[in-house]
Design a protein around this motif. Structure first.
Motif, PDB file in Angstrom:
ATOM      1  N   ASP A  96       0.849  -1.188   0.000  1.00 32.81           N
ATOM      2  CA  ASP A  96       0.000   0.000   0.000  1.00 32.81           C
ATOM      3  C   ASP A  96       0.886   1.240   0.000  1.00 32.81           C
ATOM      4  OD1 ASP A  96       0.840   0.269   2.672  1.00 32.81           O
ATOM      5  OD2 ASP A  96      -0.991  -0.606   3.480  1.00 32.81           O
ATOM      6  N   VAL A  97       0.361   2.353   0.479  1.00 30.62           N
ATOM      7  CA  VAL A  97       1.110   3.599   0.419  1.00 30.62           C
ATOM      8  C   VAL A  97       2.337   3.589   1.320  1.00 30.62           C
ATOM      9  CG1 VAL A  97      -0.248   4.752   2.214  1.00 30.62           C
ATOM     10  CG2 VAL A  97       0.837   6.117   0.424  1.00 30.62           C
ATOM     11  N   GLY A  98       2.286   2.791   2.370  1.00 32.50           N
ATOM     12  CA  GLY A  98       3.434   2.716   3.269  1.00 32.50           C
ATOM     13  C   GLY A  98       3.067   2.572   4.727  1.00 32.50           C
ATOM     14  N   ASP A  99       1.808   2.872   5.104  1.00 28.51           N
ATOM     15  CA  ASP A  99       1.407   2.660   6.499  1.00 28.51           C
ATOM     16  C   ASP A  99       1.125   1.189   6.771  1.00 28.51           C
ATOM     17  OD1 ASP A  99      -1.124   2.223   5.367  1.00 28.51           O
ATOM     18  OD2 ASP A  99      -1.903   4.174   5.982  1.00 28.51           O
ATOM     19  N   GLN A 100       0.899   0.399   5.711  1.00 19.91           N
ATOM     20  CA  GLN A 100       0.738  -1.041   5.747  1.00 19.91           C
ATOM     21  C   GLN A 100      -0.565  -1.491   6.414  1.00 19.91           C
ATOM     22  OE1 GLN A 100       5.036  -2.883   5.647  1.00 19.91           O
ATOM     23  NE2 GLN A 100       4.966  -1.402   7.331  1.00 19.91           N
ATOM     24  N   TRP A 101      -1.505  -0.576   6.537  1.00 21.24           N
ATOM     25  CA  TRP A 101      -2.807  -0.943   7.088  1.00 21.24           C
ATOM     26  C   TRP A 101      -3.565  -1.835   6.098  1.00 21.24           C
ATOM     27  CZ3 TRP A 101      -5.379   3.982   9.645  1.00 21.24           C
ATOM     28  CH2 TRP A 101      -4.557   4.454  10.647  1.00 21.24           C
ATOM     29  N   ALA A 102      -3.794  -1.319   4.894  1.00 25.58           N
ATOM     30  CA  ALA A 102      -4.536  -2.093   3.899  1.00 25.58           C
ATOM     31  C   ALA A 102      -3.755  -3.333   3.478  1.00 25.58           C
ATOM     32  CB  ALA A 102      -4.851  -1.227   2.682  1.00 25.58           C
ATOM     33  N   ALA A 103      -2.435  -3.213   3.385  1.00 23.47           N
ATOM     34  CA  ALA A 103      -1.623  -4.376   3.019  1.00 23.47           C
ATOM     35  C   ALA A 103      -1.755  -5.478   4.057  1.00 23.47           C
ATOM     36  CB  ALA A 103      -0.165  -3.960   2.854  1.00 23.47           C
ATOM     37  N   ALA A 104      -1.757  -5.102   5.335  1.00 25.05           N
ATOM     38  CA  ALA A 104      -1.894  -6.100   6.390  1.00 25.05           C
ATOM     39  C   ALA A 104      -3.271  -6.760   6.341  1.00 25.05           C
ATOM     40  CB  ALA A 104      -1.661  -5.469   7.758  1.00 25.05           C
ATOM     41  N   ARG A 105      -4.314  -5.967   6.117  1.00 24.12           N
ATOM     42  CA  ARG A 105      -5.648  -6.568   6.024  1.00 24.12           C
ATOM     43  C   ARG A 105      -5.728  -7.492   4.813  1.00 24.12           C
ATOM     44  NH1 ARG A 105     -11.164  -6.117   7.891  1.00 24.12           N
ATOM     45  NH2 ARG A 105     -12.255  -7.663   6.616  1.00 24.12           N
ATOM     46  N   THR A 106      -5.088  -7.128   3.704  1.00 28.48           N
ATOM     47  CA  THR A 106      -5.084  -8.000   2.531  1.00 28.48           C
ATOM     48  C   THR A 106      -4.285  -9.264   2.810  1.00 28.48           C
ATOM     49  OG1 THR A 106      -5.221  -6.033   1.135  1.00 28.48           O
ATOM     50  CG2 THR A 106      -4.629  -8.100   0.062  1.00 28.48           C
ATOM     51  N   ALA A 174      -6.511  -1.941  18.967  1.00 29.11           N
ATOM     52  CA  ALA A 174      -5.412  -1.342  18.208  1.00 29.11           C
ATOM     53  C   ALA A 174      -5.641   0.118  17.846  1.00 29.11           C
ATOM     54  CB  ALA A 174      -5.181  -2.151  16.925  1.00 29.11           C
ATOM     55  N   ARG A 175      -6.721   0.712  18.301  1.00 28.24           N
ATOM     56  CA  ARG A 175      -7.019   2.096  17.929  1.00 28.24           C
ATOM     57  C   ARG A 175      -6.168   3.087  18.730  1.00 28.24           C
ATOM     58  NH1 ARG A 175     -13.174   2.390  19.154  1.00 28.24           N
ATOM     59  NH2 ARG A 175     -12.365   1.198  20.936  1.00 28.24           N
ATOM     60  N   ALA A 176      -6.253   4.335  18.328  1.00 29.71           N
ATOM     61  CA  ALA A 176      -5.552   5.396  19.048  1.00 29.71           C
ATOM     62  C   ALA A 176      -6.063   5.474  20.486  1.00 29.71           C
ATOM     63  CB  ALA A 176      -5.757   6.734  18.346  1.00 29.71           C
ATOM     64  N   PRO A 177      -5.213   5.880  21.431  1.00 32.69           N
ATOM     65  CA  PRO A 177      -5.608   5.882  22.842  1.00 32.69           C
ATOM     66  C   PRO A 177      -6.874   6.664  23.143  1.00 32.69           C
ATOM     67  CG  PRO A 177      -3.238   6.169  22.652  1.00 32.69           C
ATOM     68  CD  PRO A 177      -3.795   6.232  21.269  1.00 32.69           C
ATOM     69  N   HIS A 246      -3.387  -5.332  11.045  1.00 35.19           N
ATOM     70  CA  HIS A 246      -1.991  -4.875  11.157  1.00 35.19           C
ATOM     71  C   HIS A 246      -1.384  -5.387  12.465  1.00 35.19           C
ATOM     72  CE1 HIS A 246       1.333  -1.949  11.598  1.00 35.19           C
ATOM     73  NE2 HIS A 246       1.179  -1.657  10.317  1.00 35.19           N
ATOM     74  N   THR A 247      -2.150  -5.335  13.539  1.00 26.89           N
ATOM     75  CA  THR A 247      -1.661  -5.830  14.826  1.00 26.89           C
ATOM     76  C   THR A 247      -1.520  -7.347  14.815  1.00 26.89           C
ATOM     77  OG1 THR A 247      -2.427  -3.940  16.108  1.00 26.89           O
ATOM     78  CG2 THR A 247      -2.276  -6.034  17.274  1.00 26.89           C
ATOM     79  N   VAL A 248      -2.420  -8.051  14.154  1.00 27.74           N
ATOM     80  CA  VAL A 248      -2.265  -9.510  14.037  1.00 27.74           C
ATOM     81  C   VAL A 248      -0.984  -9.845  13.281  1.00 27.74           C
ATOM     82  CG1 VAL A 248      -3.226 -11.610  13.002  1.00 27.74           C
ATOM     83  CG2 VAL A 248      -4.709 -10.035  14.257  1.00 27.74           C
ATOM     84  N   LEU A 249      -0.677  -9.098  12.216  1.00 25.08           N
ATOM     85  CA  LEU A 249       0.575  -9.317  11.497  1.00 25.08           C
ATOM     86  C   LEU A 249       1.771  -9.049  12.412  1.00 25.08           C
ATOM     87  CD1 LEU A 249       2.330  -9.864   9.051  1.00 25.08           C
ATOM     88  CD2 LEU A 249       1.787  -7.574   8.195  1.00 25.08           C
ATOM     89  N   ALA A 250       1.712  -7.977  13.184  1.00 23.57           N
ATOM     90  CA  ALA A 250       2.795  -7.686  14.125  1.00 23.57           C
ATOM     91  C   ALA A 250       2.933  -8.790  15.167  1.00 23.57           C
ATOM     92  CB  ALA A 250       2.547  -6.339  14.804  1.00 23.57           C
ATOM     93  N   LEU A 251       1.823  -9.337  15.613  1.00 22.13           N
ATOM     94  CA  LEU A 251       1.874 -10.453  16.566  1.00 22.13           C
ATOM     95  C   LEU A 251       2.513 -11.683  15.923  1.00 22.13           C
ATOM     96  CD1 LEU A 251      -1.621  -9.930  18.190  1.00 22.13           C
ATOM     97  CD2 LEU A 251       0.525 -10.056  19.480  1.00 22.13           C
ATOM     98  N   HIS A 252       2.210 -11.946  14.663  1.00 21.11           N
ATOM     99  CA  HIS A 252       2.869 -13.044  13.945  1.00 21.11           C
ATOM    100  C   HIS A 252       4.375 -12.805  13.890  1.00 21.11           C
ATOM    101  CE1 HIS A 252      -0.198 -15.669  11.762  1.00 21.11           C
ATOM    102  NE2 HIS A 252      -0.913 -14.918  12.584  1.00 21.11           N
ATOM    103  N   LEU A 253       4.764 -11.592  13.580  1.00 20.27           N
ATOM    104  CA  LEU A 253       6.196 -11.276  13.526  1.00 20.27           C
ATOM    105  C   LEU A 253       6.856 -11.474  14.880  1.00 20.27           C
ATOM    106  CD1 LEU A 253       5.953  -8.037  11.357  1.00 20.27           C
ATOM    107  CD2 LEU A 253       6.998 -10.202  10.643  1.00 20.27           C
ATOM    108  N   ALA A 254       6.081 -11.233  15.932  1.00 17.71           N
ATOM    109  CA  ALA A 254       6.591 -11.413  17.292  1.00 17.71           C
ATOM    110  C   ALA A 254       6.541 -12.865  17.739  1.00 17.71           C
ATOM    111  CB  ALA A 254       5.786 -10.550  18.262  1.00 17.71           C
TER     112      ALA A 254
END
Length: 282
Positions: A96-106, A174-177, A246-254
């Motif tokens: 995606d553009v670089g924030d990787q939100w849509a890419a992570a959902r895809t 995963a939303r903003a505080p 995006h957070t699920v992808l980060a959890l996989h990476l972790a």
């Protein structure tokens, strides 16, 4: 199953792979919650060979009581992916553009649908152009793929499962505080969060360049929220299941590859007035 080290690919490695005898199917999924449409940016310039897929129109179901970005119908998703050239035996890279939100959902959607080899271009098209690599405005005509959607490749939570995870494991909001605390709600019709959920904002999964933080840093970040080897079930949600992915992808990476996504997320949770809502840090 794809190993954590294979979930991301950097721009130069992707460039070399695209010139190989076995290039991946490349999907451009640029998207913004408030617009403009990602197709406009795609038509202005994209990675060579990339096919555009619209997240709102093609990768999710219609908004409603299941949330703003519910799961798509398997048959409809299969048609979209095959038209984009996705095949069972060919790897896929999404960006995606670089924030990787849509890419992570895809990434999440394809893995849920049963594709075994999907990677995200770390840093998106911003990283590609920063590396001095070329883009094109030419629109490819891909050969139809043969991918068969087989739902269940990644775990999914419904509302009841999200509540159970919040009480007996770790449910990450995963939303903003300020949205988690219920101080503001710019998108959905009610503010707050699922009781028992902990706030780990998606923005902290990546560094200033938009690329995911090292696995060790992500493990430490999630450990502070209670995601430890001895923790119970782990899940994530957001407003509509995009930054939650995006957070699920980060959890996989972790290393937490059993993390589940509450796809309906807050936008589904609040459609039932009997479901409790918390505010503040409770």
């Amino acid at each position: 199953m794809t190993l954590p080290d294979d979930l991301l690919i950097d721009a130069r490695a992707l460039s070399a792979l695209l010139r190989s005898d076995t290039p991946p199917t490349l999907l451009d999924v640029r998207w913004s919650l408030t617009g403009p449409p990602g197709r406009n940016a795609y038509q202005a310039g994209h990675l060579p060979g990339a096919v555009f897929i619209d997240l709102d129109a093609s990768l999710t179901g219609p908004p409603g009581t299941r949330g703003r970005h519910p799961l798509p119908a398997p048959g409809a998703l299969q048609d979209v992916l095959r038209a984009a050239g996705v095949s069972d035996s060919r790897s896929v890279v999404v960006y995606d553009v670089g924030d990787q939100w849509a890419a992570a959902r895809t990434w999440w959607t394809l893995r849920w649908a049963g594709h075994p080899d999907v990677r995200v271009l770390d840093g998106g098209i911003a990283a590609w152009t920063a590396a001095g690599l070329d883009t094109t405005a030419g629109i490819p005509a891909p050969e139809p793929g043969d991918f068969t959607v087989r739902p269940g490749g990644l775990p999914v939570l419904d509302a009841a499962g999200a509540a159970t995870t919040a009480s007996g494991g770790v449910l990450i909001d995963a939303r903003a505080p300020e949205r988690y605390r219920g101080e503001v709600e710019p998108i959905d019709t009610a503010a707050g969060h699922i009781p028992g959920a902990v706030n780990v904002p998606t923005a902290g999964n990546t560094g200033p360049d938009g690329r995911f933080r090292p696995a060790a840093d992500l493990r430490a970040r999630f450990a502070e929220a209670g995601v430890t080897p001895s923790a119970g079930p782990v899940g994530a949600y957001c407003g509509s299941g995009v930054t939650g992915a995006h957070t699920v992808l980060a959890l996989h990476l972790a290393g937490r590859q059993d993390a589940a996504l509450y796809v309906g997320s807050w936008s589904e949770w609040i459609t039932d007035e009997t479901r409790p809502r918390a505010t503040g840090t409770d």
